[in-house]
Design an enzyme around this catalytic site. Structure first.
Site, PDB file in Angstrom:
ATOM      1  N   THR A 113      -0.974  17.275  21.808  1.00  0.00           N
ATOM      2  CA  THR A 113      -0.713  16.356  20.688  1.00  0.00           C
ATOM      3  C   THR A 113      -1.084  14.923  21.019  1.00  0.00           C
ATOM      4  OG1 THR A 113       1.034  17.732  19.774  1.00  0.00           O
ATOM      5  CG2 THR A 113       1.178  15.399  19.293  1.00  0.00           C
ATOM      6  N   SER A 127      -1.699  23.121  24.437  1.00  0.00           N
ATOM      7  CA  SER A 127      -1.157  23.613  25.711  1.00  0.00           C
ATOM      8  C   SER A 127      -0.824  25.109  25.747  1.00  0.00           C
ATOM      9  CB  SER A 127       0.045  22.777  26.158  1.00  0.00           C
ATOM     10  OG  SER A 127       1.176  23.049  25.386  1.00  0.00           O
ATOM     11  N   THR A 135       2.974  19.254  24.808  1.00  0.00           N
ATOM     12  CA  THR A 135       4.355  19.355  25.291  1.00  0.00           C
ATOM     13  C   THR A 135       4.904  20.781  25.249  1.00  0.00           C
ATOM     14  OG1 THR A 135       5.187  18.866  23.076  1.00  0.00           O
ATOM     15  CG2 THR A 135       4.914  16.996  24.597  1.00  0.00           C
ATOM     16  N   ASP A 136       4.247  21.667  24.500  1.00  0.00           N
ATOM     17  CA  ASP A 136       4.826  23.008  24.299  1.00  0.00           C
ATOM     18  C   ASP A 136       5.058  23.761  25.604  1.00  0.00           C
ATOM     19  OD1 ASP A 136       4.739  22.497  21.626  1.00  0.00           O
ATOM     20  OD2 ASP A 136       3.304  24.073  21.103  1.00  0.00           O
TER      21      ASP A 136
HETATM   22  N1  GLU Z   1       3.708  20.079  20.119  1.00  0.00           N
HETATM   23  C1  GLU Z   1       2.592  20.265  20.965  1.00  0.00           C
HETATM   24  C2  GLU Z   1       2.295  19.007  21.775  1.00  0.00           C
HETATM   25  O1  GLU Z   1       3.167  18.220  21.933  1.00  0.00           O
HETATM   26  C3  GLU Z   1       1.376  20.762  20.275  1.00  0.00           C
HETATM   27  C4  GLU Z   1       0.742  21.917  20.934  1.00  0.00           C
HETATM   28  C5  GLU Z   1       0.500  21.686  22.418  1.00  0.00           C
HETATM   29  O2  GLU Z   1       1.462  21.828  23.185  1.00  0.00           O
HETATM   30  O3  GLU Z   1      -0.615  21.370  22.798  1.00  0.00           O
HETATM   31  O4  GLU Z   1       1.234  18.732  22.245  1.00  0.00           O
END
Ligand code: GLU
Length: 334
Positions: A14, A57, A89-90
């Site tokens: 993200t 991720s 962050t996932d």
């Molecule tokens: N919510 C995720 C992020 O913070 C989106 C998917 C990922 O982890 O890339 O990046």
């Protein structure tokens, strides 16, 4: 010219996402662009920012992280003061633990990301990247292993969990609390941890598929009995409470534990799997007699990460795997 060298290795996520033609955001921004968007970063250190991968991720694989660990070790040998990894962050709670287990460095390794993408008001990526570089150059963070910095908080990779889908304070360390924080650019580390034993990056084994199953009220072990023979080399079970399952599930786990390591974690997400308190069938004493290995205070995801890395790097016997869980408060009952 600033004396400190800091590498920023961008993996996507993200923090690096912008709008695609169909409306959703996808990773497009490079490491250089992420660094350029942070006012004052160049005053802290000589920044070498680059794109290592550009993925959401959940698409990252263990091989990507092993390559990344190798690159981080090279950067340490080349005299870097610290490394910051930016990613989605996932999966940070798993990727940061992989890096913690594969690198044994005095040099800080900091993982960060963003909960709000750069196209929305209040995007947190630049602030998280700034705080991460502040941590990476600090003497306080040296020797602490891999750290996760989000929302001006510092978490140990071994404890951190993603606990909310969207809020800025999504990350927490429920088992232990945060290690420290950043305020006015200063880094405070309230508690230090001993480094756990690391896993040497060595020849890779192909047999490393680990299943992760959460046990719920009323389960009867059907899913565990249905694990396809030969497809998995290990199983992590997130049991209820201190490590307890229905009797039918215990019977199914005992059969699996005859052919592969089965790790007993808790679905609560904090606290150890117990070792010698409950005596009912399907309790932790019974499950250890049936061959299960306690995860200790590693949650299910961290236990799966550790077991996967052990199997990938050639640690396959139940006794060696049990010994590898002992520093984490787990292992087999003696
Ligand atoms: N919510 C995720 C992020 O913070 C989106 C998917 C990922 O982890 O890339 O990046």
């Amino acid at each position: 010219m600033n004396a400190f060298k800091v590498a920023i290795l961008a993996l996507g996520g993200t923090i690096a996402m912008t709008k695609s033609e169909d409306g959703g955001v996808v990773p497009t921004l490079t490491g250089e662009m992420l660094a350029a968007a942070v006012p004052g970063l160049g005053e802290l250190a000589q920044i070498d920012a680059r794109t290592f991968r550009q993925l959401p991720s959940p698409h990252l694989k263990y091989g990507d992280l092993e390559d990344l660990a190798g690159e981080i070790i090279r950067l340490d040998q080349a005299g870097c003061r610290g490394v910051v990894v930016t990613q989605g962050t996932d999966t940070i709670e798993e990727t940061a633990f992989v890096l913690d287990l594969l690198t044994d460095l005095e040099m800080p390794v900091v993982v960060t990301g963003a909960m709000r993408n750069p196209t929305v008001a209040g995007a947190d990526g630049p602030a998280n990247l700034l705080a991460s570089v502040q941590v990476a150059i600090s003497s306080e963070a040296r020797g602490c292993g891999c750290l996760v910095v989000m929302n001006d908080e510092i978490h140990a990779a071994r404890f951190v969990r993603k606990m909310h889908t969207s809020r800025l304070d999504a990350f927490g360390s429920p088992a232990s609390g945060r290690l420290g924080w950043v305020s006015e650019g200063r880094v405070f580390v309230g508690s230090r941890l001993e480094r756990p034993p690391t896993i040497p990056l060595s020849g890779l084994s192909e047999n490393h598929r680990v299943a992760l199953i959460t046990v719920a009220l009323g389960d009867d072990g059907t899913l565990i009995r249905a694990l396809p023979p030969g497809q998995f080399q290990g199983l992590v079970v997130e049991a209820t409470g201190g490590g307890h399952v229905p009797v039918e599930v215990a019977d199914a786990l005992e059969v699996v534990a005859r052919r592969m390591p089965v790790i007993l974690a808790s679905r609560t997400g904090a606290g150890e799997t117990l070792s010698h308190t409950y005596g009912f069938p399907g309790g932790e004493i019974d499950l250890q007699r049936r061959g299960l290995i306690r995860a200790g205070w590693l949650d299910g995801l961290k236990a799966k990460t550790l077991l996967t890395l052990l199997l990938r790097h050639g640690v396959t016997s139940v006794s060696d795997i049990s010994a590898a869980f002992e520093p984490w408060g787990g292992g087999s009952r003696r």
